[in-house]
Design an enzyme around this catalytic site. Structure first.
Site, mmCIF file in Angstrom:
data_model
loop_
_atom_site.group_PDB
_atom_site.id
_atom_site.type_symbol
_atom_site.label_atom_id
_atom_site.label_comp_id
_atom_site.label_asym_id
_atom_site.label_seq_id
_atom_site.Cartn_x
_atom_site.Cartn_y
_atom_site.Cartn_z
ATOM 1 N N ASP A 229 36.857 99.951 43.647
ATOM 2 C CA ASP A 229 37.087 101.387 43.863
ATOM 3 C C ASP A 229 38.183 101.625 44.893
ATOM 4 O OD1 ASP A 229 34.971 101.674 42.154
ATOM 5 O OD2 ASP A 229 33.911 103.146 43.378
ATOM 6 N N LEU B 2 32.951 108.297 39.633
ATOM 7 C CA LEU B 2 34.390 108.580 39.613
ATOM 8 C C LEU B 2 35.074 108.290 40.957
ATOM 9 C CD1 LEU B 2 34.606 111.801 37.398
ATOM 10 C CD2 LEU B 2 34.690 109.398 36.709
ATOM 11 N N PRO C 213 33.612 115.011 41.055
ATOM 12 C CA PRO C 213 32.160 115.171 41.182
ATOM 13 C C PRO C 213 31.560 113.984 41.949
ATOM 14 C CG PRO C 213 32.851 115.144 38.858
ATOM 15 C CD PRO C 213 34.065 114.901 39.674
HETATM 16 O O1 PMV Z 1 29.675 104.166 40.606
HETATM 17 P P1 PMV Z 1 30.947 103.742 41.211
HETATM 18 O O2 PMV Z 1 32.091 104.608 40.854
HETATM 19 O O3 PMV Z 1 30.853 103.539 42.683
HETATM 20 O O4 PMV Z 1 31.344 102.336 40.562
HETATM 21 C C1 PMV Z 1 30.535 101.242 40.802
HETATM 22 C C2 PMV Z 1 31.076 100.043 40.122
HETATM 23 C C3 PMV Z 1 30.166 98.821 40.267
HETATM 24 O O5 PMV Z 1 30.819 97.750 39.596
HETATM 25 C C4 PMV Z 1 28.827 99.080 39.608
HETATM 26 C C5 PMV Z 1 29.941 98.452 41.715
HETATM 27 C C6 PMV Z 1 31.155 97.850 42.408
HETATM 28 O O6 PMV Z 1 31.101 97.793 43.641
HETATM 29 O O7 PMV Z 1 32.115 97.425 41.760
#
Ligand code: PMV
Length: 311
Positions: free
Chosen positions: A150, A104, A99
């Site tokens: 990520d 995720l 999604p």
């Molecule tokens: O929302 P996502 O899956 O892109 O995760 C972001 C994670 C954060 O720590 C909030 C931002 C990052 O760049 O690590």
């Protein structure tokens, strides 16, 4: 035809603090994936690339897209890294079961899938390090100031300890555990939520440094619990991380509703995952409690819930 794919991901511990140099722990979610398929198009001039991403209603020639479009940039940076100059005309079809805008890792996964398909197509697979570096560059276009967690977990497809600037450390899982991942159905705009945290931190740096330090302490303990296979402790640490995420101002009523429902149905711990203010939550569940937690999440309004074995 050549194909590339990449998994989704969940951040187990340390989101947001990781943007400021603290460690985080993330795991791949192999049950949801992004896919890229490449075909050559006969009878068209070299260099033409037709991009099809029906999930987001995109059907466009690459040369007609805005140059800053992350999907266009993913293709161009992949071709440049492969040293392909006179590519035959191509059709690139993108799809995903992850999604979008829900914490995720769908944006990183679509980029990695594209790079992998291009590498296959031109018979020069890109190294994992290069895939991760190129994907980081595209994540900047999506999210502004990504920490790098990520792209790292999506490329390496292993549970990982990640601290910006250090090489990622693959984690040994002492005892496999099951997560339930559930979607609030509210979209979570990572760039916006990260900007909000930055603004509040700039207004009160001391308080936010304390919170980030407390999050780091949880992440350090969580690494030990994961390596030792102490899953009860892991659940408690998820609950502690969630309290700190609430204090950062990134939870939401719908996340809290799902987190409460999971805990009441017997989850060992639960928290939001990713940027927050919508998106997904995760719960740690024993085999006996899994179905009860899935049912409770559905009753509490989750629009999608699935399990992932972390091993
Ligand atoms: O929302 P996502 O899956 O892109 O995760 C972001 C994670 C954060 O720590 C909030 C931002 C990052 O760049 O690590």
């Amino acid at each position: 035809m050549t194909v590339g794919s990449a998994p989704g991901k969940a951040i187990l511990f340390g989101e947001h603090a990781v943007v400021y140099g603290h460690p985080a722990i993330a795991v791949p979610l192999g049950g949801v994936r992004a896919m890229a398929e490449i075909r050559e198009l006969a009878g068209l001039p070299q260099g033409h690339v037709l991009l099809e991403a029906p999930d987001i209603g995109l059907h466009s020639w690459l040369h007609e897209m805005d140059e800053g479009h992350p999907l266009a940039q993913a293709i161009m940076s992949g071709l440049a890294a492969l040293g392909v100059e006179n590519a035959p005309a191509l059709e690139i079809q993108l799809s995903s079961t992850i999604p979008p805008a829900s914490g995720l890792g769908s944006s990183a996964a679509i980029t990695v899938a594209t790079l992998r398909a291009l590498g296959e197509h031109f018979e020069t697979p890109l190294t994992l390090e290069l895939q991760s570096e190129l994907t980081y560059g595209i994540e900047v276009l999506y999210h502004g100031t990504p920490s790098g967690v990520d792209n790292t977990v999506v490329v390496f497809e292993k549970p990982v300890w990640f601290r910006p600037g250090d090489p990622p450390v693959p984690l040994v899982i002492g005892e496999p555990f099951t997560l339930v991942v559930a979607d609030t159905g509210e979209s979570s705009d990572t760039a916006e939520v990260v900007r909000g945290v930055r603004k509040r931190r700039d207004e009160d740096p001391e308080q936010y440094e304390l919170l980030f330090g407390d999050i780091e302490a949880v992440v350090v303990e969580a690494r030990r619990a994961i390596e030792l296979g102490d899953n009860r402790k892991l659940g408690n640490l998820m609950d502690r991380n969630q309290i700190l995420l609430q204090r950062l101002g990134v939870s939401s009523a719908s996340l809290e509703q799902l987190i409460d429902a999971a805990r009441e149905a017997g989850a060992q711990g639960a928290k939001l995952s990713g940027a927050g203010q919508g998106g997904n939550m995760i719960a740690l569940v024993s085999p006996e409690a899994t179905q009860a937690v899935l049912d409770a999440l559905e009753r509490a309004g989750a629009i999608n819930a699935f399990t992932a074995l972390i091993e």
